[in-house]
Design a protein around this motif. Structure first.
Motif, PDB file in Angstrom:
ATOM      1  N   GLU A  27       0.850  -1.187   0.000  1.00 41.05           N
ATOM      2  CA  GLU A  27       0.000   0.000   0.000  1.00 41.05           C
ATOM      3  C   GLU A  27       0.882   1.232   0.000  1.00 41.05           C
ATOM      4  N   SER A  28       0.515   2.216  -0.814  1.00 37.99           N
ATOM      5  CA  SER A  28       1.304   3.431  -0.935  1.00 37.99           C
ATOM      6  C   SER A  28       0.470   4.637  -0.541  1.00 37.99           C
ATOM      7  N   ALA A  29       1.176   5.752  -0.270  1.00 41.14           N
ATOM      8  CA  ALA A  29       0.483   6.989   0.081  1.00 41.14           C
ATOM      9  C   ALA A  29      -0.296   7.548  -1.100  1.00 41.14           C
ATOM     10  N   GLY A  30       0.133   7.268  -2.326  1.00 43.64           N
ATOM     11  CA  GLY A  30      -0.571   7.747  -3.501  1.00 43.64           C
ATOM     12  C   GLY A  30      -1.712   6.822  -3.889  1.00 43.64           C
ATOM     13  N   GLN A  31      -2.654   7.338  -4.644  1.00 43.60           N
ATOM     14  CA  GLN A  31      -3.796   6.530  -5.073  1.00 43.60           C
ATOM     15  C   GLN A  31      -3.434   5.647  -6.255  1.00 43.60           C
ATOM     16  N   ASP A  32      -2.698   6.198  -7.201  1.00 40.39           N
ATOM     17  CA  ASP A  32      -2.308   5.436  -8.383  1.00 40.39           C
ATOM     18  C   ASP A  32      -0.910   4.889  -8.173  1.00 40.39           C
ATOM     19  N   GLN A  33      -0.756   3.594  -8.290  1.00 41.19           N
ATOM     20  CA  GLN A  33       0.538   2.984  -8.083  1.00 41.19           C
ATOM     21  C   GLN A  33       0.721   1.855  -9.082  1.00 41.19           C
ATOM     22  N   ALA A  34       1.954   1.727  -9.564  1.00 41.40           N
ATOM     23  CA  ALA A  34       2.237   0.725 -10.580  1.00 41.40           C
ATOM     24  C   ALA A  34       2.460  -0.648  -9.979  1.00 41.40           C
ATOM     25  N   LEU A  35       2.715  -0.707  -8.687  1.00 42.50           N
ATOM     26  CA  LEU A  35       3.055  -1.972  -8.059  1.00 42.50           C
ATOM     27  C   LEU A  35       2.243  -2.115  -6.780  1.00 42.50           C
ATOM     28  N   ARG A  36       1.331  -3.051  -6.748  1.00 39.89           N
ATOM     29  CA  ARG A  36       0.513  -3.243  -5.555  1.00 39.89           C
ATOM     30  C   ARG A  36       0.485  -4.701  -5.114  1.00 39.89           C
ATOM     31  N   GLU A  37       0.161  -5.609  -6.023  1.00 37.60           N
ATOM     32  CA  GLU A  37       0.021  -7.021  -5.666  1.00 37.60           C
ATOM     33  C   GLU A  37       1.013  -7.848  -6.458  1.00 37.60           C
ATOM     34  N   ILE A  38       1.811  -8.629  -5.743  1.00 38.16           N
ATOM     35  CA  ILE A  38       2.825  -9.480  -6.362  1.00 38.16           C
ATOM     36  C   ILE A  38       2.541 -10.909  -5.929  1.00 38.16           C
ATOM     37  N   LYS A  39       2.158 -11.740  -6.871  1.00 36.44           N
ATOM     38  CA  LYS A  39       1.719 -13.090  -6.544  1.00 36.44           C
ATOM     39  C   LYS A  39       2.863 -14.101  -6.643  1.00 36.44           C
ATOM     40  N   ASN A  40       2.697 -15.173  -5.855  1.00 33.10           N
ATOM     41  CA  ASN A  40       3.546 -16.369  -5.952  1.00 33.10           C
ATOM     42  C   ASN A  40       5.029 -16.069  -5.732  1.00 33.10           C
ATOM     43  N   LEU A  41       5.339 -15.332  -4.662  1.00 33.14           N
ATOM     44  CA  LEU A  41       6.736 -15.103  -4.306  1.00 33.14           C
ATOM     45  C   LEU A  41       7.189 -16.183  -3.336  1.00 33.14           C
ATOM     46  N   PRO A  42       8.414 -16.687  -3.471  1.00 31.14           N
ATOM     47  CA  PRO A  42       8.890 -17.761  -2.584  1.00 31.14           C
ATOM     48  C   PRO A  42       9.288 -17.220  -1.222  1.00 31.14           C
ATOM     49  N   ASN A  43       9.266 -18.106  -0.210  1.00 31.49           N
ATOM     50  CA  ASN A  43       9.686 -17.765   1.146  1.00 31.49           C
ATOM     51  C   ASN A  43       9.096 -16.425   1.614  1.00 31.49           C
ATOM     52  N   PRO A  44       7.779 -16.286   1.645  1.00 30.60           N
ATOM     53  CA  PRO A  44       7.195 -14.960   1.906  1.00 30.60           C
ATOM     54  C   PRO A  44       7.533 -14.400   3.279  1.00 30.60           C
ATOM     55  N   ASN A  45       7.633 -15.248   4.300  1.00 37.87           N
ATOM     56  CA  ASN A  45       7.927 -14.724   5.631  1.00 37.87           C
ATOM     57  C   ASN A  45       9.329 -14.130   5.691  1.00 37.87           C
ATOM     58  N   GLU A  46      10.303 -14.867   5.175  1.00 34.84           N
ATOM     59  CA  GLU A  46      11.671 -14.361   5.188  1.00 34.84           C
ATOM     60  C   GLU A  46      11.815 -13.133   4.287  1.00 34.84           C
ATOM     61  N   LEU A  47      11.139 -13.145   3.159  1.00 35.11           N
ATOM     62  CA  LEU A  47      11.204 -11.998   2.260  1.00 35.11           C
ATOM     63  C   LEU A  47      10.524 -10.784   2.887  1.00 35.11           C
ATOM     64  N   TYR A  48       9.438 -11.013   3.602  1.00 37.32           N
ATOM     65  CA  TYR A  48       8.763  -9.921   4.316  1.00 37.32           C
ATOM     66  C   TYR A  48       9.695  -9.289   5.347  1.00 37.32           C
ATOM     67  N   LEU A  49      10.394 -10.125   6.105  1.00 39.14           N
ATOM     68  CA  LEU A  49      11.332  -9.603   7.091  1.00 39.14           C
ATOM     69  C   LEU A  49      12.466  -8.835   6.422  1.00 39.14           C
ATOM     70  N   ARG A  50      12.916  -9.319   5.276  1.00 36.91           N
ATOM     71  CA  ARG A  50      13.990  -8.623   4.574  1.00 36.91           C
ATOM     72  C   ARG A  50      13.555  -7.223   4.145  1.00 36.91           C
ATOM     73  N   VAL A  51      12.341  -7.099   3.593  1.00 39.19           N
ATOM     74  CA  VAL A  51      11.859  -5.791   3.133  1.00 39.19           C
ATOM     75  C   VAL A  51      11.628  -4.864   4.327  1.00 39.19           C
ATOM     76  N   VAL A  52      11.008  -5.377   5.387  1.00 41.79           N
ATOM     77  CA  VAL A  52      10.741  -4.547   6.561  1.00 41.79           C
ATOM     78  C   VAL A  52      12.047  -4.100   7.202  1.00 41.79           C
ATOM     79  N   GLU A  53      13.018  -4.991   7.266  1.00 45.06           N
ATOM     80  CA  GLU A  53      14.323  -4.622   7.817  1.00 45.06           C
ATOM     81  C   GLU A  53      14.972  -3.511   7.000  1.00 45.06           C
ATOM     82  N   GLU A  54      14.827  -3.595   5.684  1.00 46.52           N
ATOM     83  CA  GLU A  54      15.399  -2.555   4.828  1.00 46.52           C
ATOM     84  C   GLU A  54      14.678  -1.230   5.021  1.00 46.52           C
ATOM     85  N   MET A  55      13.394  -1.268   5.352  1.00 44.81           N
ATOM     86  CA  MET A  55      12.626  -0.051   5.551  1.00 44.81           C
ATOM     87  C   MET A  55      12.923   0.610   6.893  1.00 44.81           C
TER      88      MET A  55
END
Length: 291
Positions: free
Chosen positions: A240-268
């Motif tokens: 989810e982004s602060a803007g209404q129009d966004q080019a990237l919102r839903e990304i399906k079928n990504l591997p290891n979602p929990n670890e990847l989620y932690l990686r993105v949150v850690e980077e943020m």
């Protein structure tokens, strides 16, 4: 505090305490010790026009009324990067005792040629991932079904000496298998990319599509896993982004979602910890190579 009408406050008024609390002045920050990189005032004192504590002609740091001192940034002070101890980094390391190994790591130290062209020089590459193989389930099942059905049909037509229909069945099978091969190639070139600045999705063989979202604009992020996704370890990311129009919102079928989620949150939220950990791992790798 009296009422707006000038009458004394009613002790039985249920909203009295709330109104008095809401009208209390906001205290300004006070501290006898200067913050890092600040020192005693040099020259004239800065003027503060209001109760907010922000100066007109000085740094945005309030003076200390109790000690009569004003803190200003010391121009001779050098920036000191944060230092993380081994204990603080222990939970982030792959070999941390009592913790599961981190499964999501950059596949390579450098981005692939497919991804490198979309990164600018000051951007720091964190990793790229292909979608989970479950993404190919539909085309593979269609290819298998077409092989059995058209194979049986072409054999039956050949036994009846119906040449033109047999040829059509074979050509139809080649067309279906070509479509399956196209889907597999499209899956291979479809990458989810993470850097210290943004997340990107690059896909397409002939027509390339590049969608990105800056990490600074991500207001909410979640991932969803179906029962099959939990069993096979894949999921769908929703950004989810602060803007209404966004080019990237839903990304399906990504591997290891929990670890990847932690990686993105850690980077943020902890980019300095990421830099410290990756720098330590690089130093250890160099030491191992030297040994």
């Amino acid at each position: 505090m009296g009422s707006p009408s000038g009458l004394p406050p009613d002790p039985d008024d249920p909203d009295r305490e709330r109104r008095e609390r809401d009208t209390e002045p906001i205290p300004r920050y006070r501290d006898d010790d200067p913050p890092p990189g600040y020192g005693p005032e040099r020259g004239e004192r800065s003027s503060y026009p209001d109760d907010a504590g922000y100066p007109v002609d000085g740094p945005p740091y309030p003076d200390d009324a109790r000690s009569g001192r004003t803190w200003v940034r010391d121009p001779e002070a050098e920036y000191q990067p944060p230092v993380f101890s081994d204990d603080e980094l222990a939970g982030l390391r792959a070999d941390a005792a009592g913790s599961a190994p981190r499964r999501v790591l950059p596949l390579e130290d450098e981005p692939s040629s497919l991804v490198a062209r979309y990164l600018f020089p000051t951007e720091r590459y964190r990793g790229e991932w292909k979608r989970h193989w479950i993404h190919l389930t539909t085309p593979i099942l269609i290819g298998v079904a077409a092989t059995f059905v058209l194979g049986y049909l072409s054999g039956a037509l050949a036994n009846r000496n119906i040449g033109p229909l047999t040829t059509i069945a074979v050509l139809l099978w080649f067309a279906v298998m070509g479509w399956v091969a196209w889907k597999v190639a499209d899956w291979w070139y479809d990458r989810f990319i993470l850097t210290n600045k943004r997340v990107m999705v690059v896909n397409g063989i002939i027509t390339r599509k590049v969608a990105m979202m800056p990490l600074a604009r991500v207001t909410d992020m979640k991932y969803e896993q179906t029962p099959t996704g939990r069993a096979l370890n894949y999921g769908t990311f929703v950004l989810e982004s602060a803007g209404q129009d966004q080019a990237l919102r839903e990304i399906k079928n990504l591997p290891n979602p929990n670890e990847l989620y932690l990686r993105v949150v850690e980077e943020m939220y902890e980019p300095q910890a990421v830099e410290a950990r990756l720098g330590k791992e690089a130093d250890e790798a160099k030491a191992d190579d030297g040994a």
